[in-house]
Enzyme design. Structure first.
Site, short mmCIF file in Angstrom:
data_model
loop_
_atom_site.label_atom_id
_atom_site.label_comp_id
_atom_site.label_asym_id
_atom_site.label_seq_id
_atom_site.Cartn_x
_atom_site.Cartn_y
_atom_site.Cartn_z
N ALA A 36 0.76 -1.24 0.00
CA ALA A 36 0.00 0.00 0.00
C ALA A 36 0.80 1.29 0.00
CB ALA A 36 -0.95 0.00 1.20
N PRO B 287 3.04 4.48 -0.87
CA PRO B 287 2.87 5.48 0.20
C PRO B 287 1.42 5.78 0.58
CG PRO B 287 3.34 6.59 -1.86
CD PRO B 287 3.45 5.12 -2.15
N GLY C 186 -1.48 6.12 -2.01
CA GLY C 186 -2.39 6.67 -3.02
C GLY C 186 -3.63 5.83 -3.21
N GLU D 235 2.13 -2.57 4.46
CA GLU D 235 3.41 -2.31 3.79
C GLU D 235 4.48 -3.14 4.49
OE1 GLU D 235 6.54 -1.52 1.73
OE2 GLU D 235 4.55 -0.83 1.06
N CYS E 55 2.62 -1.31 -12.61
CA CYS E 55 2.89 -0.10 -13.38
C CYS E 55 3.95 -0.42 -14.43
CB CYS E 55 3.33 1.05 -12.47
SG CYS E 55 4.78 0.70 -11.45
#
Length: 510
Positions: A128, A130, A132, A151, A248
């Site tokens: 998760a 930072p 967003g 995280e 990504c």
């Protein structure tokens, strides 16, 4: 920017010469800047380019950074492109959690949640930091839902907790765990988002380090790691639950091939997400017979030469209900035990009943009965009554960074209001505190954690500071100055103001 030769060869073969050439041009251009507004703190009214503070509304103010009608991110209800980058560090509304700076393509997760989540759920955002997608999910999830944001890297989990605290929703738990740790919670979550670590091809123009670290060998490491992560958390998803898989990156090893593997390995049902044609989202890039699959599955690629954003990939699945499900975790209280003092007796809490009552008076009447106040050492926290058993179960096997909202901390005979309370507009009772509206320059002074001076008319004691009538944090007014209670580790470290300041709301920097 010089792209790796292996990346060029692979991506050109994948997309074809014409499409690759367009992508290569886009990668060399400046990336667009986008933000997402916090619908728990700000509202857009009547489709106009104006934002109104939701709680304690006294004034509204004009946006300086974009035109509401023409700059909205098409697939996000609260996402907007900016005409230019703001001076985010020096914008008090950013620190107050009124908006989050988020890459536009990744806001597409909203479409899955809106189309497939219709009632309260327990959701895990596994990778998760930072924050967003976590702050976004928390805004989109139906009320009554619980979000667990995890995280694995410890210092990044602290950043995640900070961003979620500023966002201000009380029904959030932040954890610091390896994905394998969640195996102790079988059939626990209704929705799991796995925005898995990847080779980062889609972030090349934003992050030069991603270009430097890219290699075919790293791609191989990534797709295998991604499968291990899915394997680690699959059993913690309820039968019938939703898995969102995203990266990504552009390559099909980490994207389509892993999506088809999830379908084949776990019998997962691929879910179609309704999209608009003018969003220019690209579908499955693999041949139908690849990986033993007879047909393509619905997947969603964002390429920066076609959509206004960075590279992003998403596929969504529903877990089958086979009849052989792993039993749901039981919420046993047997493993919990009270702390003991050195003599073996039950340790007395430094928090008195009177202080608990004071803390309760700081919560608004509308929501206070929905939350349990509990003392953890010298701190008092509020957590949803509805999910109290689930929190207990998580505490037995996970490292909890934060849960719910910290209301205050006991120091001696004083109960000091916590910054998290100021950020949580749904729980904060403004009438419990004296309030002082401060100027832009005072707000920056406060955010640097420097002492500020309040008007002589300001009452002594704890005072809630607001900027544009939105809570910014607490001070303790002692008359000649006000002691700054802003968290030390969150302060603005820069000691100067830039010459040209662009912030979200039109303002003369007074």
């Amino acid at each position: 920017m010089e792209l790796p030769a292996s990346f060029i060869d692979y991506t050109r073969a994948l997309l074809g010469d014409e499409e690759y050439d367009k992508l290569a041009v886009a990668i060399q251009q400046e990336p667009p800047v986008s933000i997402r507004l916090n619908n728990g703190k700000l509202k857009i009214e009547n489709g106009k380019c104006r934002i109104v503070p939701q709680a304690g509304c006294i004034t509204d103010f004009q946006l300086s950074a974009f035109n509401f009608e023409f700059n909205q991110v098409p697939w996000s209800s609260e996402g907007f492109y900016l005409d230019e980058r703001l001076t985010f560090t020096f914008d008090p509304l950013f620190h107050a959690g009124c908006y989050y700076v988020q890459e536009a393509s990744s806001m597409f997760v909203e479409q899955v949640l809106r189309q497939y989540v219709t009632g309260p759920v327990k959701m895990l955002d596994l990778c998760a930091a930072p924050g967003g997608k976590s702050t976004h999910a928390r805004s989109v999830l139906p009320e009554g839902s619980l979000l667990v944001a995890n995280e694995v890297i410890r210092n990044r989990s602290q950043i995640l907790a900070e961003n979620l605290t500023k966002w201000g929703h009380p029904d959030v738990v932040v954890t610091n765990n390896d994905p394998a740790d969640f195996a102790a919670l079988p059939s626990f979550f209704d929705v799991i988002l796995t925005d898995v670590p990847c080779s980062g091809e889609g972030m090349f123009r934003k992050d030069p380090v991603a270009v430097e670290e890219w290699s075919p060998e790293n791609v191989e490491i990534c797709w295998q790691r991604q499968r291990r992560i899915i394997g680690d958390i699959w059993d913690t998803l309820k039968p019938g639950g939703i898995l969102i898989y995203s990266t990504c990156t552009f390559n099909t090893k980490e994207d389509e091939e892993n999506a088809r593997w999830i379908q084949q390995e776990y019998g997962a049902e691929p879910l179609t997400v309704q999209v608009q044609e003018n969003w220019n989202i690209t579908g499955d890039l693999l041949p139908d017979n690849c990986e033993g699959s007879k047909s393509s599955i619905p997947v969603y690629h964002f390429f920066p030469h076609k959509t206004k954003g960075e590279g992003f990939f998403l596929a969504a699945f529903r877990k089958p209900e086979t009849g052989d499900e792993i039993p749901v975790v039981s919420f046993s209280k047997e493993k919990t035990s009270k702390k003991k003092d050195k003599k073996g007796g039950a340790a007395s809490s430094p928090v008195s009943k009177e202080q608990l009552n004071i803390a309760k008076s700081w919560l608004n009447d509308e929501n206070s009965d929905k939350y349990i106040l509990s003392a953890e050492g010298t701190s008092i926290r509020a957590f949803s009554k509805h999910y109290a058993d689930e929190l207990m179960a998580m505490k037995q096997c996970l490292k909890i960074v934060s849960a719910g909202v910290e209301i205050g901390e006991v120091k001696g005979k004083d109960l000091i209001p916590d910054h998290a309370l100021a950020m949580c507009s749904s729980l904060l009772c403004r009438e419990a505190f004296a309030t002082e509206e401060i100027s832009y320059k005072q707000a920056i002074t406060y955010l640097r954690k420097e002492a500020i001076t309040l008007p002589v008319t300001a009452p002594r004691g704890y005072v809630l500071l607001t900027y544009r009538h939105i809570p910014l944090g607490f001070v303790k007014n002692i008359g000649n100055r006000a002691n700054n209670l802003y968290p030390q580790e969150w302060r603005i470290r820069s000691g100067y103001l830039p010459e040209n300041i662009r912030i979200l709301a039109e303002s003369t920097v007074d």
